[in-house]
Every structure is written in C-alpha cells, then in structure tokens.
Design a protein around this motif. Structure first.
Motif, PDB file in Angstrom:
ATOM      1  N   ASN A  55       9.520   3.552   6.941  1.00  0.00           N
ATOM      2  CA  ASN A  55       8.351   3.816   5.794  1.00  0.00           C
ATOM      3  C   ASN A  55       8.713   3.090   4.493  1.00  0.00           C
ATOM      4  N   ILE A  57      10.364   0.239   4.098  1.00  0.00           N
ATOM      5  CA  ILE A  57       9.928  -1.191   4.367  1.00  0.00           C
ATOM      6  C   ILE A  57       8.389  -1.443   4.598  1.00  0.00           C
ATOM      7  N   ASN A  58       7.640  -0.425   4.873  1.00  0.00           N
ATOM      8  CA  ASN A  58       6.181  -0.569   5.102  1.00  0.00           C
ATOM      9  C   ASN A  58       5.645  -0.463   3.552  1.00  0.00           C
ATOM     10  N   GLY A  61       6.001  -3.876   1.502  1.00  0.00           N
ATOM     11  CA  GLY A  61       4.892  -4.748   1.836  1.00  0.00           C
ATOM     12  C   GLY A  61       3.610  -4.582   1.474  1.00  0.00           C
ATOM     13  N   GLN A  62       3.350  -3.064   1.273  1.00  0.00           N
ATOM     14  CA  GLN A  62       2.027  -2.739   0.562  1.00  0.00           C
ATOM     15  C   GLN A  62       1.965  -2.944  -0.724  1.00  0.00           C
ATOM     16  N   SER A  64       3.568  -5.574  -2.478  1.00  0.00           N
ATOM     17  CA  SER A  64       3.510  -6.975  -2.660  1.00  0.00           C
ATOM     18  C   SER A  64       2.563  -7.642  -2.715  1.00  0.00           C
ATOM     19  N   ASN A  65       2.100  -8.353  -3.569  1.00  0.00           N
ATOM     20  CA  ASN A  65       1.003  -9.342  -3.932  1.00  0.00           C
ATOM     21  C   ASN A  65       1.530 -10.828  -4.500  1.00  0.00           C
ATOM     22  N   ASN A  69       6.785  -9.549  -5.327  1.00  0.00           N
ATOM     23  CA  ASN A  69       7.492  -9.694  -3.922  1.00  0.00           C
ATOM     24  C   ASN A  69       8.673  -8.479  -3.822  1.00  0.00           C
ATOM     25  N   GLU A  70       8.204  -7.429  -3.419  1.00  0.00           N
ATOM     26  CA  GLU A  70       9.014  -6.262  -3.221  1.00  0.00           C
ATOM     27  C   GLU A  70       9.823  -6.355  -2.162  1.00  0.00           C
ATOM     28  N   GLY A  71       9.459  -6.827  -1.114  1.00  0.00           N
ATOM     29  CA  GLY A  71      10.483  -7.006  -0.059  1.00  0.00           C
ATOM     30  C   GLY A  71      11.818  -7.783  -0.512  1.00  0.00           C
ATOM     31  N   GLN A  72      11.407  -9.260  -1.321  1.00  0.00           N
ATOM     32  CA  GLN A  72      12.602  -9.675  -2.027  1.00  0.00           C
ATOM     33  C   GLN A  72      13.445  -8.978  -2.903  1.00  0.00           C
ATOM     34  N   CYS A  75      15.738  -6.640  -1.151  1.00  0.00           N
ATOM     35  CA  CYS A  75      16.836  -7.557  -0.624  1.00  0.00           C
ATOM     36  C   CYS A  75      17.951  -7.862  -1.853  1.00  0.00           C
TER      37      CYS A  75
END
Lengths: 289, 289
Positions: A55, A57-58, A61-62, A64-65, A69-72, A75
């Motif tokens: 959840n 991780i999803n 992504g949701q 990010s635009n 960059n929230e995935g970044q 990390c």
C-alpha cells in the motif's frame, strides 16, 4: 512439479527466468529476488506487514507527477540514492587524479535555467525571512593536468530561506535562485546567491510516513546544488554543504560527504554581499578513467 | 561528522532510526535497509538502473485503484506474496494435526458473494468458449478430532473460460462464478462450478514488463479460490489446482503446492455435470496451535 513449500523456493523463482533475458537484467533481478526473499524470511514478514508495504508503494506512485517523484524520495530516506551515487562514481573518485565528489541530483532540478554573465545574481525574489547574500566564485581545472578549463557550464540551484524551491512556491519568480554560468579563459566563474538554509523534504507522503515510523526528522542540511558540464569532460552532479549547519551529521537523505563541506566566510567591502564562498571544481576527461 | 563514503554507510542509515521507533518496525526496517543496500552493492547498481526501478514502482502505484492492485502483482511475479503466505502459515502447516495448506488471496476476491443452498450452481453466465460443468463437493472436519464441522462458510470464486473474473468482464453477470455455501450437520457442502482453465495475469503494467524482461509467460495454472470460515476455527484462504494443467510447474506467481493439486474426474449419470471434484478441508481451532 515444483513444491513451493520446499527449501528451494527462491531458486525456483530465480530459475523461472527465461533464456532470452538480458545478462545484466538476469544478474540484477537474481540478486533482487534473493535479497527480497532473505529479508522476508529473516524477519518472518507477515501477510499484513507485506500488504502495508504494498500500500505504501502504491501510494508513492499515486503521489508522483511531473513535479514530484515520491518513489525517489522513499529511496532517498532509506539511503538508496546516495548509495547508488556512491557505487556509480566510487571508482572515479578513488583514482589518484580524482574529480570532484558527486552527490544526488535530488528532485528539484529543472532543465533550461537562464544563462547569466559571471558576476550576476540568481536572486530574483528577495527571501521572505533572513537570507545572507553570498559572493560565490571559483576556478574549474582539469583533474589530471591542473590546467584551467574554459567554457564549463555551471548550473546552480538552491531553495529560498523558506525551504522552498521556486517551482514549489508561487511567490517566487520563475527560475528564482537558479542559473547557468560559464567559465572564462582562466577557468573562473562567479555569481551572487543566498547562503543556503536547512529545509525539510516533503513529508506529507509515504517518505514522510517512513520518517515518522522510524522516529526521524525530515531536515536536510543547507546546501547548493551544482552540475558542471563541458563537451570534453565527464559531467559532475554535486551538492555543497555549509560547514556550520546543524544537520550536517544527520541529513535525512544521507547525501553529505566530507569533501563537499564548504565554508561561507564573512565578507567585507562588498556592497552586494556579506558572505564569500570560494569553490573550485576538478573535471576529468572520459578517456582518463 | 558522518562521511557517507565510509564503509559504515549502511550502519549509519540504520542508526538514524530514533529511540521512539516501535521494536517490530525497527527490526523489519533494519533488515530491509541492509538487504536493499547489499543488493545495490552486490550488483553495483547504477543511477540509471535505480531510476528505472523507481519509475516502475511509481507506474505500479499510478495503475492501482479499487479494482486493481499492481503493487501486489509486482510482488506476486517476484514470488513475494507466496513466500510471505508460506512464512505466515508454515508453523501451523507443519504441525502433526495440520490444517489444509493455504495459498495467496489474489487480487480478485470480493466480499459479499451470494449465499446459496448446497447443490446450487455458481454459473450465472454460460462461458463463451469450452467449459466443463463440475460437481464439487466434500466434507469439512476438525483437523485434531476428525469430527465434521457444521456451519463452515465456504466462499468460492473462479475465472470464466475466457480468463476473466466477473468484475473484469462486462459480459458476465454480477457475481458470476462466485458464491458462498454452508456445511450441513455432517460437515458436507456441494455446488456446481466450471472446471477452471489457465489464464494470464494482467500484463499491461509493470508486472507484465518484469515478466517480459525476464523472458517469462504470464500464465497461471487453472485453479479455484476458496476461503473457509467458522467462528470457532482459524480461517483458511487457499487455491486448488487442476492436476492436468500444463502450467502446474511454472505458475507465474508461484502459488502451487503439492497438497493443493486436485483431480477433476469424469462424471457419468449426472445431467448437470460431466466432471466431479471431491475436496475435503481440515480446520484448526485457534487454541490448538
């Protein structure tokens, strides 16, 4: 038939990789699968814990635009971007004629910052609070010969004293605190900027949730971002940190390196600035690694 | 000051965890950080490769919604959901009075499927191609005493022969191939369903991209999903697999277990079905672990 309860479960997953897989892809994914599985077994990860991770991780992504960059960022708070940066550039940095150390790009770089003549200021909007104007200057040399390099483009960007980069803040002019300078025949560049101030990374998403769960603060030590490029040299992406910053030893994204810590000295006799930062760079030719 | 180039980088990241962190959270994140970093060092992950991974994870979140969990699917193709299921339930399964083996829930479960009397059919829309009607029946017993259990609710769901679950397919009736049955005083249940057929997991997102990069097919062996619940027993989530399926040894999500493979036998003298599946379950009381 494969029994998924047997002790060879992980090998079975790895062996499912087909013969047409690119060798590097196979190497990376084999290691990733092994470490993910070892992690799950080591902590005896439960279905509920795993689902909480899915959840998160999803959610990244949701969120990010093209401006975030929230995935970044997830990390980054786990140290992964700084580590990958270290891995990628460690050989070059350890060579006797080492170029300037690198650091992570971060999520706030923008291409196409304005070109300015040396000696110009990148301060287009006065800071809302505090702010010491700094005269930043230095020389770019070849890391092997020590000769000055003409025509190096130095792309500089920093946050304002409210902790926001211009694209995060409608009250700052477009490209405030952002600009490109080119070294002269002596390899010299100069500009006026703000002495940087510490600021928090965005903590309203999963990266912030991780920091909260790990009882950590979101602060980054004060820094200026730099990219130095020249057609004959390897580009350098780096950050320089204020030696007096209190977050120097506990950067929330672990990007500080000794060699990137610089001093903002008091400056007298200059009516535009109260601080001076002298910062030289060394660039390396691609053939010299 | 911490130098991020030193060999203690990973320990420094782990040690940033604050004193108020929940002990289990600390344990899980310490192991996760260590394995992530070991993975990156082991393969000497480059900045570009890492960024490709970040983009894939962001893509998974962006594709996920209340009908699709792409983060889960990415884990599934890497074997992680099946492994976590194994870890969570392995102790119970290895006990002498083991309950029925479990399997992953999968992304197509829906709560609130219709209740039917025993002997009813869950086929509300005839399959568009093929499809063998199966008489499925069995008995639920206590795994310790062997006594039949009355009042066990068995929630069953399966894809149609076109590989789609009803919520993925506008041409299937609501709750087609989905229903709940309750065991009688002899612990018995019975229903009519389709003999399941193999189908691909959705491969238009990052999970499909991973399968493609690893030269793997997206097929799952034919299976029926089951959840068995009773107020006095531990619930069981499982899948049963057709022994004649050609994907039994290479399930794209690694969920097959020996004990879950069943036989769809030819059936004569029943004008509703041409196949028979006898399937018994064992449930365990929470106190008996």
């Amino acid at each position: 038939m494969v029994d998924q309860f047997d002790p060879n479960f992980t090998e079975n997953v790895i062996n499912a990789t087909g013969p047409k897989t690119d060798p590097r892809m196979r190497q990376v994914m084999t290691s990733l699968i092994r470490h993910l599985h070892d992690f799950a077994r080591e902590v005896e990860l439960t279905v509920d814990e795993w689902m909480a991770g899915v959840n998160l991780i999803n959610w990244a992504g949701q969120m990010s635009n093209d401006r975030r960059n929230e995935g970044q960022l997830v990390c980054d708070v786990l140290g992964l971007e700084s580590l990958v940066d270290e891995i990628t550039f460690s050989r070059a940095a350890n060579a006797p004629d080492a170029a300037t150390a690198t650091a992570i790009l971060g999520p706030f770089f923008r291409t196409g910052a304005p070109h300015y003549p040396n000696g110009s200021s990148i301060i287009k909007t006065p800071p809302t609070e505090g702010g010491e104007v700094t005269f930043m200057h230095g020389r770019v040399v070849d890391s092997t010969t020590g000769e000055p390099i003409e025509g190096v483009v130095i792309d500089v960007w920093e946050a304002s004293t409210n902790g926001l980069y211009e694209q995060q803040d409608p009250n700052q002019a477009d490209c405030n605190l952002r600009g490109r300078f080119t070294t002269d025949k002596d390899g010299k560049y100069s500009l006026y900027c703000l002495r940087p101030t510490p600021y928090p990374i965005p903590f309203d998403g999963p990266a912030g949730k991780i920091l909260q769960l790990l009882d950590r603060h979101p602060m980054r030590p004060a820094h200026i971002h730099l990219i130095a490029t020249h057609k004959d040299y390897k580009p350098i992406t780096t950050q320089i940190f204020d030696s007096e910053d209190k977050y120097l030893s506990n950067d929330s994204v672990f990007a500080v390196k000794h060699s990137l810590v610089v001093e903002f000295k008091p400056l007298e006799g200059n009516d535009q600035a109260t601080r001076e930062l002298e910062y030289d760079l060394k660039l390396k030719k691609p053939s010299s690694t």
